[in-house]
Design an enzyme around this catalytic site. Sequence first.
Site, short mmCIF file in Angstrom:
data_model
loop_
_atom_site.label_atom_id
_atom_site.label_comp_id
_atom_site.label_asym_id
_atom_site.label_seq_id
_atom_site.Cartn_x
_atom_site.Cartn_y
_atom_site.Cartn_z
N ASP A 470 0.85 -1.19 0.00
CA ASP A 470 0.00 0.00 0.00
C ASP A 470 0.89 1.24 0.00
OD1 ASP A 470 -2.37 -1.34 0.13
OD2 ASP A 470 -2.51 -1.31 2.30
N ASP A 778 -4.67 -3.03 4.93
CA ASP A 778 -5.17 -2.55 6.22
C ASP A 778 -6.69 -2.59 6.32
OD1 ASP A 778 -5.69 -0.51 4.47
OD2 ASP A 778 -4.32 0.93 5.39
N ASP A 782 -9.37 -5.75 2.08
CA ASP A 782 -8.08 -6.34 1.69
C ASP A 782 -7.99 -7.81 2.13
OD1 ASP A 782 -6.95 -4.09 0.50
OD2 ASP A 782 -6.28 -3.28 2.41
#
Length: 1056
Positions: A470, A778, A782
Site C-alpha cells: 500500500d 489494512d 483487503d
Amino acid sequence: MSHFSGSPYRRQNDLEAGNSSSVAVDGAESSPDPFYITSTKNASVERLKRWRQAALVLNASRRFRYTLDLKKEDEKQQILRKIRAHAQAIRAAYLFKAAGQQPKVGQDQLASISRDHDISALQRYGGVKGLADFLKTNLDKGVHGDDSDLVKRRNIFGTNNYPRKKGRSFLMFVWDACKDLTLIILMVAAVASLALGIKTEGIKEGWYDGGSIAFAVILVIVVTAVSDYKQSLQFQDLNEEKRNIHLEVIRGGRRVEISIYDIVVGDVVPLNIGDQVPADGILISGHSLSIDESSMTGESKIVHKNSKDPFLMSGCKVADGNGTMLVTGVGINTEWGLLMASISEDSGEETPLQVRLNGVATFIGIVGLTVAVLVLIVLLARYFTGHTENSNGSVRFKAGKTKFGDAFDGAIKIVTVAVTIVVVAVPEGLPLAVTLTLAYSMRKMMTDKALVRRLSACETMGSATTICSDKTGTLTLNQMTVVEAYIGGKKIDPPHNKSELSTMLCSLLVEGIAQNTTGSVYAAEGSEDVEVSGSPTEKAILHWGVKMGMNFEAVRSGSSIIHVFPFNSEKKRGGVAVKTSDSQVHIHWKGAAEIVLASCTGYIDANDQFVAMDDEKVAFFKKAIEDMAAGSLRCVAIAYRPYEMDKVPTDEEQLTYWELPESELFLMAIVGLKDPCRPGVKDAVQLCQKAGVKVRMVTGDNVKTAKAIALECGILNSDADAMEPNLIEGRSFRALSDSQREEIAEKISVMGRSSPNDKLLLVQALRRRGHVVAVTGDGTNDAPALHEADIGLAMGIQGTEVAKESSDIIILDDNFASVVKVVKWGRSVYANIQKFIQFQLTVNVAALVINVVAAISSGDVPLNAVQLLWVNLIMDTLGALALATEPPTDHLMHRPPVGRREPLITNIMWRNLLIQAIYQVSVLLVLNFRGKSLLNLERDTGEHANKVKNTLIFNAFVLCQLFNEFNARKPDELNIFKGVTRNYLFIGIIGLTLALQIIIIEFLGNFATTVRLNWKQWLISVVIGLISWPLAVVGKLIPVPGTPLSQSFTKGFMKN
C-alpha cells in the site's frame, strides 16, 4: 434478519478474479512426494496426514511437538459445537424464567439481556436509554472513566477477561522427552548393565557402566525438556500479544484508546467496518451496520443490526457500516468468554520447512538404522564366535566356558552401542530446530515491529520475490495535512482562509465536514486546544475545519443524521443525509476528487450562487486535481445537494436500504492532503531491489499521486518508467483477460485507483507466474488478497481486526522498512536451518563411519554409548541453540530469494560437509588403528594404552565439532568470525561445551570410560580440531556446479 451475501467482507472467490486457489498454484497436491509441500497455508488435512505417516519417527511427541495436532483440531470443533448448543439452551431457559417477571436489573439480568437476544425484556427495562441510566452511562459521552469508577464497575460486573487454560507444565515436557523409543531402550540397557555390574563387581565399582548411561540419558531428557519448555513459554507470550486488541472507547466525552481487556460494563464503544465487537452489548445507534456472526453461530451469514435487533455478541466482526454500542456483558459473562475459556489456543502449525526436514530426517534415519543393525549383527557375530578380544589379547567369549552373566553383559554392551548409534543417526532435533529458530526469530521480530501470527510466514518471507505494498501509511508517514484548497470555484490561500468564503458556503462546508465523518473533535472545557480522532484523512479534514472556525459539537447538534453511506474502498466515497433544524434535508458526499467531481452538475461560487458546471469549469477543476496529484497530494472533493423531505423513507427497514442520491451534486471544495514519504523508505526499496525482491505499489489514490510518490520512493526510477504497463490504473488491469493479466503483472510497478479486488487479481496473476507474493493491507476489503497471498502483512496501527485476522504477520508500526526487516528475518531462518543441517550431517556421517569401520574391523568401537550421547547433545540441542539463533546480516540481502523448490542441502553445503567429514574420519581412524604407535603408548599396559587412545579419539572428535561449529556459521564466506562477538548465545554455548568436555575428560573418567590426558595429548586434540578452520578456507575456494546434486543424479539416472 437480513443477509448481505454480496458484502465485500465475505467475498473469498470473485467471478471476475477466477478461482485460483493456493493449492492449484503450488501444485503440492499433485506431487507424489509426501514431504514436498511448498505452502502449508491452505494445505488439506489429508495432505498433512500423508507426510506424517511417511515420516520415520522414533519420538513422535518430540518430532511433531509444534505442528498442528489434527486430533485436537477435531476435538476443538466438537467443543465449539457443544458450547454453541449449550449457550442456546441457557438462552431458552432465561427466556422461560424471565416471562412475567417484573423489571429488575442485576448483573445476571444485564448479561442475559444481550445473551438471550430478548427485545421485550430490553423494552421492559426502558430500552438502551433505561439500561444506560441504570449503568450511569451518558450515551453521548460514555462513562466518567476515572479510576474509582472503573474499579467499581470491574468489581460489580467483572473484567473483560476469561480464565486461560493452563499451559503444559515442565513435567509434561520431561514426560514427552522420556517417550523417545531410543532413550527407553537405553534406560532398559542401563538398568540391565547396572544389575549385572553390581552382581559381578560389587556396588563400589559395578555401578559405573549402567549409572553413566542412565546419567547421560537423564541429562539428554532434562536439556531437551528445558529447551522445549522455554519455547512453549515464548509461544504463550506471542499468543497473548495476538489477543491483546487495542480499540477506542468514549469516556468523559473523549475518545481514548485502550486494551480490549480494560473494557468495562457501561462503556460506549464506536464500531467501524472491520472491527471486532469487544464485548456483549446493545446497539445505541448505527448506520448500515452489518455483523458477521459466523465465529459465534457457526453459520456464514451477515446479520443486519437496527433497533429491532440491537444485540451484539462479543467476538463477532463488523462487516459493513458503523455505529456505537453500550457494553452490557464482559469476560466470562459472554458467550465468547465461555467459548475461549473452554478451548486452549494451540499454536501448533505446519511449516513447509518442517515438512521437508522430516523428509531429510526420515532418509538419514533409515540409513542410520540400517548401519546400526549392521553394526549390531557384526559385533554380536564377532563376540559369540570368539573374535572379540580384551585389551590384554584374551578372547572375551568362549563357548561353554564363559558364565551366562558375563556373556549377557557383553551382549548388553553391544546392544547399547548399536542403540546409541541410532540416537546419533536419527536426527529427531532436525525438524525441532526449525521451531527453535522460528521461535527465536518471532521474539526478535517483535522488537523489529513485526508480530508473527503464522509460524510458516517467517520462513516463506525468505522466499518472497515480490512485495505488493500500500502507499498510505506504509510508504508514507500517514500524517496528513490539508495544504491546498479550491473552494467556491477558486483557489484559497492559505487553505483555511475563511475571509474569502460566503456565509452559506462556509456553513454548508462545515456541516459536511462535521456530519460526514467517522472521526470526532473533543474540546476540553476552558481550553482552546482540541483533540481530533479518526483515520488520518478524517483527522486532516477535521483539523482544517477547526481552523476555519468549525465548532464540532454545535454543528453536530444543529442537525440530525437520517442515513449514512459509510466510506467504501470500492466506490471510494462516503455520504450522509442530515435533517436541519428547519426540517430541510442536506446530502453531503466526500471522496476521491475525480470520482465525486464526475457526479457534480454544478458548484457553489463565492457569492452563494448555485452555478451550472460547464466544460471550462470541469477542465479547471480537473487541472487543479492533476496539479495537486503531481505534487504527490491526495485529492478529496466535498459536495452537497438539497433533497425533498417527502422522498426520504420513513420506515426504518426501508431507510436501511435507501440508497443516498449521488447525482446532481454541487461541488463545494477540493482539498489536497500532503502525506510525506517515510524517511528511509527509499533505502528500504533499494535494499529489496538488490535482494531480487520487486516492490510494487498498489494504491487507491489517483494515478498521478501514486506516480509522484513512487518516484520519490524509488519504485519508479524516472518519468520514462512511468508509462503503461509499469504504471497502470486498476480498471484497465481489471478489464484484461486472465492470460493478459498474467503477462502484464510481471511489468507492473505501480497500480493507481485500484480496488481491493484489483489487488486480489494482481496477487493471483503473480502467483500463477510462479512468484512468492507478500501483500500489505489494512482495510476489511483487503482480507481476500491477504488470504490469497503467500504472506499477508496487515498494518498494526491502521489495520482493521478483519485484515489482521486474515494476515500472517502484523507490521506494528505500519512502516515499509519493517517489511524489509521481515524479509531479512525470513532469509535468516532458512540460512540458520541450513547451517544447522550442515553441522549435524557432518557429525552424523563422521560418527557413523568411524564406529562402523572400527566395529567391523576390530569388533570394538572407539566411541562408547555415554560419549555418543554427549556428542548427540552437542549436536542436537546445543548445536541447534547456537546455530539456529544467529541474527540476520546484510549479506543475506545481497543474494536472490531462495526458491521454494530448491533443495535444502545445496552443493556448497555438500562440499563443506564432505570435506570436514572425510577429514575427521581419516584422522580418527588413523588414530584408532595406529594410535598406540603414533602416541608412543607401546610401553603402557594394553588396557591403559587403549583407554588413552580412545579418550584422545573422543576428545579430538568433540573438539572437531566445536571448531566446525564456527565453520557452519558462514557456509559461503571466508571470514567465519564475522559478527561472532555479537552472538552471545553462540559464544556461551561454545564455552559451556568446552568446559563440560574438560570436566568429562579430567574428572568423570569412571562415567565416560575416559582417562586423564596430559598437555601434549590435549595439544594434539586441539590441533586436530583447529585444522578444520584452514581446511574450510581451502574448501571454499573449490568451485561447485550450479546444478543441484540431486538433479545431476536424476539426469544421469534418466540417461542410463
